[in-house]
Scaffold this motif. Structure first.
Motif, PDB file in Angstrom:
ATOM      1  N   LEU A  28       0.800  -1.210   0.000  1.00 22.59           N
ATOM      2  CA  LEU A  28       0.000   0.000   0.000  1.00 22.59           C
ATOM      3  C   LEU A  28       0.839   1.269   0.000  1.00 22.59           C
ATOM      4  CD1 LEU A  28      -2.928  -0.962   2.345  1.00 22.59           C
ATOM      5  CD2 LEU A  28      -3.096  -0.294  -0.029  1.00 22.59           C
ATOM      6  N   LEU A  29       2.047   1.177   0.564  1.00 19.53           N
ATOM      7  CA  LEU A  29       2.899   2.358   0.587  1.00 19.53           C
ATOM      8  C   LEU A  29       3.760   2.438  -0.663  1.00 19.53           C
ATOM      9  CD1 LEU A  29       4.024   2.232   4.315  1.00 19.53           C
ATOM     10  CD2 LEU A  29       2.401   3.814   3.303  1.00 19.53           C
ATOM     11  N   GLY A  30       3.902   1.318  -1.355  1.00 17.83           N
ATOM     12  CA  GLY A  30       4.729   1.288  -2.552  1.00 17.83           C
ATOM     13  C   GLY A  30       3.888   1.047  -3.788  1.00 17.83           C
ATOM     14  N   THR A  31       4.417   0.215  -4.700  1.00 15.78           N
ATOM     15  CA  THR A  31       3.724   0.036  -5.974  1.00 15.78           C
ATOM     16  C   THR A  31       3.378  -1.392  -6.354  1.00 15.78           C
ATOM     17  OG1 THR A  31       5.851  -0.039  -7.099  1.00 15.78           O
ATOM     18  CG2 THR A  31       4.763   2.095  -6.955  1.00 15.78           C
ATOM     19  N   PRO A  32       3.898  -2.441  -5.696  1.00 17.31           N
ATOM     20  CA  PRO A  32       3.608  -3.792  -6.176  1.00 17.31           C
ATOM     21  C   PRO A  32       2.138  -4.146  -6.047  1.00 17.31           C
ATOM     22  CG  PRO A  32       4.762  -3.886  -4.092  1.00 17.31           C
ATOM     23  CD  PRO A  32       4.753  -2.460  -4.510  1.00 17.31           C
ATOM     24  N   ALA A  33       1.725  -5.162  -6.807  1.00 18.25           N
ATOM     25  CA  ALA A  33       0.315  -5.576  -6.812  1.00 18.25           C
ATOM     26  C   ALA A  33       0.110  -6.804  -5.951  1.00 18.25           C
ATOM     27  CB  ALA A  33      -0.128  -5.857  -8.245  1.00 18.25           C
ATOM     28  N   ALA A  34       0.805  -6.868  -4.807  1.00 18.11           N
ATOM     29  CA  ALA A  34       0.746  -8.062  -3.973  1.00 18.11           C
ATOM     30  C   ALA A  34      -0.637  -8.293  -3.392  1.00 18.11           C
ATOM     31  CB  ALA A  34       1.769  -7.959  -2.836  1.00 18.11           C
ATOM     32  N   TRP A  35      -1.416  -7.243  -3.238  1.00 18.43           N
ATOM     33  CA  TRP A  35      -2.737  -7.413  -2.663  1.00 18.43           C
ATOM     34  C   TRP A  35      -3.797  -7.664  -3.706  1.00 18.43           C
ATOM     35  CZ3 TRP A  35      -4.501  -5.346   2.496  1.00 18.43           C
ATOM     36  CH2 TRP A  35      -3.439  -5.308   3.404  1.00 18.43           C
ATOM     37  N   GLN A  36      -3.437  -7.570  -4.956  1.00 21.86           N
ATOM     38  CA  GLN A  36      -4.427  -7.797  -6.000  1.00 21.86           C
ATOM     39  C   GLN A  36      -4.754  -9.279  -6.097  1.00 21.86           C
ATOM     40  OE1 GLN A  36      -6.148  -5.438  -6.916  1.00 21.86           O
ATOM     41  NE2 GLN A  36      -5.474  -4.654  -8.876  1.00 21.86           N
ATOM     42  N   PRO A  37      -6.029  -9.654  -6.260  1.00 17.10           N
ATOM     43  CA  PRO A  37      -6.358 -11.056  -6.491  1.00 17.10           C
ATOM     44  C   PRO A  37      -5.710 -11.543  -7.777  1.00 17.10           C
ATOM     45  CG  PRO A  37      -8.320  -9.757  -6.001  1.00 17.10           C
ATOM     46  CD  PRO A  37      -7.194  -8.793  -6.230  1.00 17.10           C
ATOM     47  N   ALA A  38      -5.292 -12.800  -7.748  1.00 13.61           N
ATOM     48  CA  ALA A  38      -4.696 -13.366  -8.946  1.00 13.61           C
ATOM     49  C   ALA A  38      -5.738 -13.464 -10.050  1.00 13.61           C
ATOM     50  CB  ALA A  38      -4.141 -14.760  -8.639  1.00 13.61           C
ATOM     51  N   PRO A  39      -5.392 -13.109 -11.293  1.00 17.00           N
ATOM     52  CA  PRO A  39      -6.356 -13.202 -12.386  1.00 17.00           C
ATOM     53  C   PRO A  39      -6.827 -14.631 -12.582  1.00 17.00           C
ATOM     54  CG  PRO A  39      -4.420 -11.938 -13.041  1.00 17.00           C
ATOM     55  CD  PRO A  39      -4.103 -12.575 -11.724  1.00 17.00           C
ATOM     56  N   ALA A  40      -8.081 -14.773 -12.937  1.00 21.34           N
ATOM     57  CA  ALA A  40      -8.619 -16.107 -13.176  1.00 21.34           C
ATOM     58  C   ALA A  40      -8.081 -16.649 -14.487  1.00 21.34           C
ATOM     59  CB  ALA A  40     -10.144 -16.036 -13.229  1.00 21.34           C
ATOM     60  N   THR A  41      -7.537 -17.867 -14.436  1.00 18.02           N
ATOM     61  CA  THR A  41      -6.931 -18.428 -15.637  1.00 18.02           C
ATOM     62  C   THR A  41      -7.449 -19.823 -15.963  1.00 18.02           C
ATOM     63  OG1 THR A  41      -5.090 -19.287 -14.319  1.00 18.02           O
ATOM     64  CG2 THR A  41      -4.794 -17.119 -15.326  1.00 18.02           C
ATOM     65  N   ASP A  42      -8.292 -20.409 -15.125  1.00 16.32           N
ATOM     66  CA  ASP A  42      -8.732 -21.775 -15.366  1.00 16.32           C
ATOM     67  C   ASP A  42      -9.963 -21.768 -16.270  1.00 16.32           C
ATOM     68  OD1 ASP A  42     -10.510 -20.739 -13.483  1.00 16.32           O
ATOM     69  OD2 ASP A  42     -11.011 -22.770 -12.792  1.00 16.32           O
ATOM     70  N   SER A  43     -10.520 -22.958 -16.460  1.00 16.31           N
ATOM     71  CA  SER A  43     -11.658 -23.080 -17.373  1.00 16.31           C
ATOM     72  C   SER A  43     -12.907 -22.404 -16.838  1.00 16.31           C
ATOM     73  CB  SER A  43     -11.954 -24.567 -17.637  1.00 16.31           C
ATOM     74  OG  SER A  43     -12.225 -25.235 -16.417  1.00 16.31           O
ATOM     75  N   GLY A  44     -12.950 -22.141 -15.525  1.00 18.13           N
ATOM     76  CA  GLY A  44     -14.111 -21.457 -14.967  1.00 18.13           C
ATOM     77  C   GLY A  44     -14.081 -19.964 -15.183  1.00 18.13           C
ATOM     78  N   ALA A  45     -12.956 -19.433 -15.655  1.00 11.80           N
ATOM     79  CA  ALA A  45     -12.830 -17.989 -15.813  1.00 11.80           C
ATOM     80  C   ALA A  45     -13.830 -17.441 -16.816  1.00 11.80           C
ATOM     81  CB  ALA A  45     -11.401 -17.638 -16.237  1.00 11.80           C
ATOM     82  N   GLN A  46     -14.060 -18.172 -17.905  1.00 11.85           N
ATOM     83  CA  GLN A  46     -14.992 -17.665 -18.923  1.00 11.85           C
ATOM     84  C   GLN A  46     -16.412 -17.616 -18.376  1.00 11.85           C
ATOM     85  OE1 GLN A  46     -14.030 -16.378 -21.928  1.00 11.85           O
ATOM     86  NE2 GLN A  46     -16.140 -15.610 -21.832  1.00 11.85           N
ATOM     87  N   ASP A  47     -16.801 -18.661 -17.619  1.00  7.02           N
ATOM     88  CA  ASP A  47     -18.125 -18.638 -16.996  1.00  7.02           C
ATOM     89  C   ASP A  47     -18.241 -17.453 -16.048  1.00  7.02           C
ATOM     90  OD1 ASP A  47     -19.002 -20.867 -18.308  1.00  7.02           O
ATOM     91  OD2 ASP A  47     -18.525 -22.254 -16.670  1.00  7.02           O
ATOM     92  N   LEU A  48     -17.188 -17.205 -15.287  1.00  7.35           N
ATOM     93  CA  LEU A  48     -17.203 -16.071 -14.368  1.00  7.35           C
ATOM     94  C   LEU A  48     -17.361 -14.758 -15.130  1.00  7.35           C
ATOM     95  CD1 LEU A  48     -16.859 -14.798 -11.581  1.00  7.35           C
ATOM     96  CD2 LEU A  48     -14.380 -14.943 -11.889  1.00  7.35           C
ATOM     97  N   ALA A  49     -16.585 -14.595 -16.200  1.00  8.69           N
ATOM     98  CA  ALA A  49     -16.664 -13.366 -16.989  1.00  8.69           C
ATOM     99  C   ALA A  49     -18.047 -13.197 -17.614  1.00  8.69           C
ATOM    100  CB  ALA A  49     -15.584 -13.376 -18.064  1.00  8.69           C
ATOM    101  N   ASP A  50     -18.604 -14.289 -18.148  1.00  8.69           N
ATOM    102  CA  ASP A  50     -19.921 -14.214 -18.784  1.00  8.69           C
ATOM    103  C   ASP A  50     -21.001 -13.847 -17.770  1.00  8.69           C
ATOM    104  OD1 ASP A  50     -18.736 -14.904 -21.159  1.00  8.69           O
ATOM    105  OD2 ASP A  50     -19.342 -17.012 -21.091  1.00  8.69           O
ATOM    106  N   ASN A  51     -20.973 -14.505 -16.604  1.00 10.18           N
ATOM    107  CA  ASN A  51     -21.985 -14.234 -15.602  1.00 10.18           C
ATOM    108  C   ASN A  51     -21.812 -12.843 -14.994  1.00 10.18           C
ATOM    109  OD1 ASN A  51     -23.456 -16.657 -15.771  1.00 10.18           O
ATOM    110  ND2 ASN A  51     -21.971 -17.718 -14.474  1.00 10.18           N
ATOM    111  N   THR A  52     -20.567 -12.392 -14.908  1.00 10.23           N
ATOM    112  CA  THR A  52     -20.325 -11.033 -14.417  1.00 10.23           C
ATOM    113  C   THR A  52     -20.938 -10.006 -15.354  1.00 10.23           C
ATOM    114  OG1 THR A  52     -18.257 -11.696 -13.317  1.00 10.23           O
ATOM    115  CG2 THR A  52     -18.525  -9.362 -13.815  1.00 10.23           C
TER     116      THR A  52
END
Length: 227
Positions: free
Chosen positions: A49-73
């Motif tokens: 939070l004081l610097g710049t890395p994205a350590a707190w960001q959730p990891a991007p969805a990369t599995d086969s469920g990612a498309q279902d998640l994107a579609d339903n979103t």
């Protein structure tokens, strides 16, 4: 698809992706166990939070469920445009957008959730974190800080709110205030987690030109009355 069914479908997608991505950081801020896990990595969180890395960001969805998640979103986003007075829908949309790596969209969804479900400390804290995640410099801006202060007012023992308020104060060059805020956490935490927080308090006090917090003096025993 009706909104209740859409919410159920999106929730199912979220669960599937969460199982597939162990790096996802669940955000149950009322749980002391969850706070302990976060504060055990206090230095990493502060640096994020004081610097710049994205350590707190959730990891991007990369599995086969990612498309279902994107579609339903996307379906949920469209449904909420037609019927926006659905706080639970905005909360679920905010979490889904975060999981998909859409930080700005997540922060906007949280703002809508707070509009339709005001006065809930856990949601205020989660919304503030999402807003900080979406900030280019990972800053807890004035709006996010106001949400955190509101959460603390509604729940003085809101541990996550106290932690993030202290980080906001550090970001604003107020290490003494941050140390004082974090001191309020010590009585709310288990010994191991409190030790991690105490380290950050001492760092902040050093930055403020103050001595380490040290151990609290033991209470003086009352003398026994003479027989």
């Amino acid at each position: 698809m009706s909104l209740p069914l859409l919410l159920a479908a999106l929730l199912g997608s979220l669960v599937g992706v969460l199982v597939a991505i162990p790096l996802w950081r669940q955000r149950h801020y009322r749980s002391s166990a969850a706070l302990a896990a976060v504060l055990a990595l206090a230095c990493t969180g502060l640096y994020s939070l004081l610097g710049t890395p994205a350590a707190w960001q959730p990891a991007p969805a990369t599995d086969s469920g990612a498309q279902d998640l994107a579609d339903n979103t996307e379906r949920l986003r469209q449904a909420l445009q037609a019927d926006p007075a659905q706080a639970e829908g905005w909360v679920l949309l905010a979490r889904a957008e975060a999981l998909l790596g859409n930080g700005e969209a997540s922060a906007q969804a949280w703002q809508q959730a707070l509009h339709h479900a005001p006065g809930q400390p856990a949601l205020l804290v989660e919304a503030a974190q999402a807003r900080a995640d979406a900030h280019p410099q990972r800053q807890i801006d004035d709006t996010a800080l106001a949400w955190l202060e509101q959460a603390r007012m509604l729940d003085p023992q809101a541990q996550r709110a106290l932690w993030l308020i202290g980080i906001a104060q550090r970001q604003r060059g107020q290490p003494a205030a941050a140390a004082q805020t974090w001191q309020q956490l010590l009585a709310l935490l288990d010994a191991g987690t409190a030790a991690s927080v105490r380290e950050q308090i001492d760092i902040a006090r050093q930055q403020a030109g103050l001595p380490p917090l040290g151990e609290q003096p033991a209470a003086r025993a009352e003398p026994e009355p003479a027989p």
